[in-house]
Scaffold this motif. Structure first.
Motif, PDB file in Angstrom:
ATOM      1  N   CYS A 168       0.845  -1.193   0.000  1.00 12.58           N
ATOM      2  CA  CYS A 168       0.000   0.000   0.000  1.00 12.58           C
ATOM      3  C   CYS A 168       0.881   1.245   0.000  1.00 12.58           C
ATOM      4  CB  CYS A 168      -0.922   0.006   1.218  1.00 12.58           C
ATOM      5  SG  CYS A 168      -0.028   0.162   2.791  1.00 12.58           S
ATOM      6  N   LEU A 169       0.232   2.414   0.031  1.00 17.61           N
ATOM      7  CA  LEU A 169       0.911   3.691   0.129  1.00 17.61           C
ATOM      8  C   LEU A 169       0.541   4.357   1.447  1.00 17.61           C
ATOM      9  CD1 LEU A 169       0.213   5.053  -3.479  1.00 17.61           C
ATOM     10  CD2 LEU A 169       2.189   3.729  -2.702  1.00 17.61           C
ATOM     11  N   ALA A 170       1.515   4.941   2.129  1.00 19.34           N
ATOM     12  CA  ALA A 170       1.273   5.694   3.355  1.00 19.34           C
ATOM     13  C   ALA A 170       1.286   7.180   3.027  1.00 19.34           C
ATOM     14  CB  ALA A 170       2.321   5.360   4.407  1.00 19.34           C
ATOM     15  N   ASP A 171       0.250   7.885   3.461  1.00 16.85           N
ATOM     16  CA  ASP A 171       0.030   9.289   3.110  1.00 16.85           C
ATOM     17  C   ASP A 171       0.212  10.141   4.367  1.00 16.85           C
ATOM     18  OD1 ASP A 171      -0.647  11.406   1.506  1.00 16.85           O
ATOM     19  OD2 ASP A 171      -2.657  10.698   1.023  1.00 16.85           O
ATOM     20  N   TYR A 172       1.127  11.104   4.307  1.00 16.51           N
ATOM     21  CA  TYR A 172       1.448  11.929   5.464  1.00 16.51           C
ATOM     22  C   TYR A 172       1.189  13.409   5.200  1.00 16.51           C
ATOM     23  CZ  TYR A 172       4.080   7.979   7.466  1.00 16.51           C
ATOM     24  OH  TYR A 172       4.449   6.767   7.983  1.00 16.51           O
ATOM     25  N   ASP A 173       0.787  14.126   6.252  1.00 18.65           N
ATOM     26  CA  ASP A 173       0.811  15.586   6.253  1.00 18.65           C
ATOM     27  C   ASP A 173       2.206  16.027   6.674  1.00 18.65           C
ATOM     28  OD1 ASP A 173      -1.919  16.086   5.564  1.00 18.65           O
ATOM     29  OD2 ASP A 173      -2.493  15.583   7.623  1.00 18.65           O
ATOM     30  N   ILE A 174       2.728  17.067   6.022  1.00 15.59           N
ATOM     31  CA  ILE A 174       4.040  17.625   6.361  1.00 15.59           C
ATOM     32  C   ILE A 174       3.836  18.920   7.136  1.00 15.59           C
ATOM     33  CG2 ILE A 174       6.255  18.434   5.503  1.00 15.59           C
ATOM     34  CD1 ILE A 174       5.772  16.873   2.947  1.00 15.59           C
ATOM     35  N   ALA A 175       4.391  18.996   8.323  1.00 15.65           N
ATOM     36  CA  ALA A 175       4.339  20.229   9.116  1.00 15.65           C
ATOM     37  C   ALA A 175       5.364  21.234   8.586  1.00 15.65           C
ATOM     38  CB  ALA A 175       4.615  19.910  10.578  1.00 15.65           C
ATOM     39  N   ALA A 176       5.249  22.463   9.046  1.00 18.81           N
ATOM     40  CA  ALA A 176       6.139  23.526   8.574  1.00 18.81           C
ATOM     41  C   ALA A 176       7.602  23.205   8.867  1.00 18.81           C
ATOM     42  CB  ALA A 176       5.749  24.856   9.212  1.00 18.81           C
ATOM     43  N   ASP A 177       7.860  22.468   9.956  1.00 18.35           N
ATOM     44  CA  ASP A 177       9.242  22.141  10.309  1.00 18.35           C
ATOM     45  C   ASP A 177       9.731  20.851   9.659  1.00 18.35           C
ATOM     46  OD1 ASP A 177       7.844  20.234  11.727  1.00 18.35           O
ATOM     47  OD2 ASP A 177       8.657  20.763  13.698  1.00 18.35           O
ATOM     48  N   GLY A 178       8.895  20.237   8.807  1.00 16.94           N
ATOM     49  CA  GLY A 178       9.281  19.017   8.122  1.00 16.94           C
ATOM     50  C   GLY A 178       8.808  17.740   8.774  1.00 16.94           C
ATOM     51  N   ASP A 179       8.256  17.830   9.988  1.00 14.56           N
ATOM     52  CA  ASP A 179       7.746  16.635  10.655  1.00 14.56           C
ATOM     53  C   ASP A 179       6.577  16.039   9.871  1.00 14.56           C
ATOM     54  OD1 ASP A 179       9.577  16.600  12.685  1.00 14.56           O
ATOM     55  OD2 ASP A 179       8.259  17.495  14.197  1.00 14.56           O
ATOM     56  N   LEU A 180       6.339  14.737  10.075  1.00 12.00           N
ATOM     57  CA  LEU A 180       5.288  14.027   9.358  1.00 12.00           C
ATOM     58  C   LEU A 180       4.221  13.526  10.323  1.00 12.00           C
ATOM     59  CD1 LEU A 180       7.408  11.808   6.911  1.00 12.00           C
ATOM     60  CD2 LEU A 180       6.458  14.085   6.502  1.00 12.00           C
ATOM     61  N   LYS A 181       2.957  13.586   9.876  1.00 11.63           N
ATOM     62  CA  LYS A 181       1.835  13.020  10.625  1.00 11.63           C
ATOM     63  C   LYS A 181       1.045  12.136   9.672  1.00 11.63           C
ATOM     64  CE  LYS A 181      -2.272  14.127  13.358  1.00 11.63           C
ATOM     65  NZ  LYS A 181      -3.144  15.219  13.893  1.00 11.63           N
ATOM     66  N   LEU A 182       0.892  10.860  10.036  1.00 12.81           N
ATOM     67  CA  LEU A 182       0.203   9.915   9.161  1.00 12.81           C
ATOM     68  C   LEU A 182      -1.251  10.323   8.981  1.00 12.81           C
ATOM     69  CD1 LEU A 182       0.374   7.253   7.540  1.00 12.81           C
ATOM     70  CD2 LEU A 182      -0.337   6.069   9.637  1.00 12.81           C
TER      71      LEU A 182
END
Length: 280
Positions: A168-182
């Motif tokens: 499958c593919l994992a889709d993340y939001d990118i925060a302004a500092d580069g951190d990822l949230k699934l």
């Protein structure tokens, strides 16, 4: 959709990136950095004597960054020479595989969490490492099942990574500092490898065990399929003057043949309606 062969005779092509009017990529088995014109003229830029190159990225200043898998390094290619860009040997817990550099110069690197060849009981130890432009590194995602191809949207708000073992593919939001949230996992395919994004937010996926390049919308619905019968789909990128040329990297090989270093690689192209967007 009819593919046209642009380059044949390599061994194992990976990491395609459209840069300065050419497709840049590596031949993992030959340990070379290459580029290809749209007319099929291939040029070798560098040779890696002590490790296997795989993922590529391009910094905002045009410098090409090449990942080497087992010594866990990122190397910069400038003025015809390679130099150390980042050493990830202290932070990576396994072999590093694919990567992407976004438009802000941040490198996202897949850490398998185990050393290749993969152990049979490997689970989900995979992570994504972030290398910032100032050289600092940190872990920004965990719990991945063999993280492979990585892509970032043009507005730097979204990162997608192929989970080769997860299918499958994992889709993340990118925060302004580069951190990822699934955000979610989507799609279902056998052994997704390299990926790229287009302007509709769809993902082109090289499905290694399906011998096909598949386009999925953000919900995972299949939109298009390009089959390469008898060949493993390895990676893909959208390039060309309008980024409407899909470069499809494939190889005639198998898992068993790969262990014996037997492989024959090719790059095919096909025109598509929706242009590429983001990185790659």
């Amino acid at each position: 959709m009819t593919l046209r062969c642009l380059l044949d005779g390599g061994r194992y092509y990976e990491g395609p990136r459209w840069h300065q009017g050419r497709l840049w990529f590596v031949d993992c088995m030959e340990r070379t950095l290459l580029s290809l014109s749209q007319s099929g003229e291939c040029e070798q830029h560098a040779k890696f004597d002590d490790d296997t190159p795989c993922g590529l990225g391009v910094l905002p200043d045009g410098t090409v960054i090449v990942l080497t898998m087992f010594r866990k390094r990122l190397l910069a290619y400038r003025d015809g020479a390679l130099s150390l860009y980042a050493d990830l040997s202290k932070i990576a817990t396994g072999t590093i595989d694919d990567m992407i550099v976004d438009g802000l110069g941040r490198a996202y690197v897949g850490d398998l969490g185990f050393d290749l060849p993969p152990p049979p009981d490997r689970g989900a130890p995979g992570r994504i490492l972030l290398v910032m432009p100032d050289g600092t590194t940190r872990v920004v995602a965990e719990g991945l099942r063999f993280p492979n191809g990585i892509a970032v949207s043009a507005d730097h708000s979204r990162l997608v990574v192929a989970e080769m073992d997860g299918g499958c593919l994992a889709d993340y939001d990118i925060a302004a500092d580069g951190d990822l949230k699934l955000r979610a996992r989507f799609g279902s395919m056998k052994s997704p490898d390299g990926i790229c994004l287009d302007g509709d937010g769809a993902v082109w996926v090289a499905a290694f065990e399906e011998d096909a390049f598949i386009r999925l919308d953000p919900t995972g619905r299949e939109l298009q399929r390009i089959e390469v019968p008898g060949r493993r789909a390895l990676a893909c990128a959208l390039g060309g003057p309008e980024r409407k040329t899909l470069f499809c990297l494939s190889a005639a090989t198998s898992y068993e043949e790969l262990r014996q270093r037997k492989s024959s690689a090719r790059i095919d192209v096909v025109d598509v309606e929706i242009a590429g967007a983001g990185y790659p």
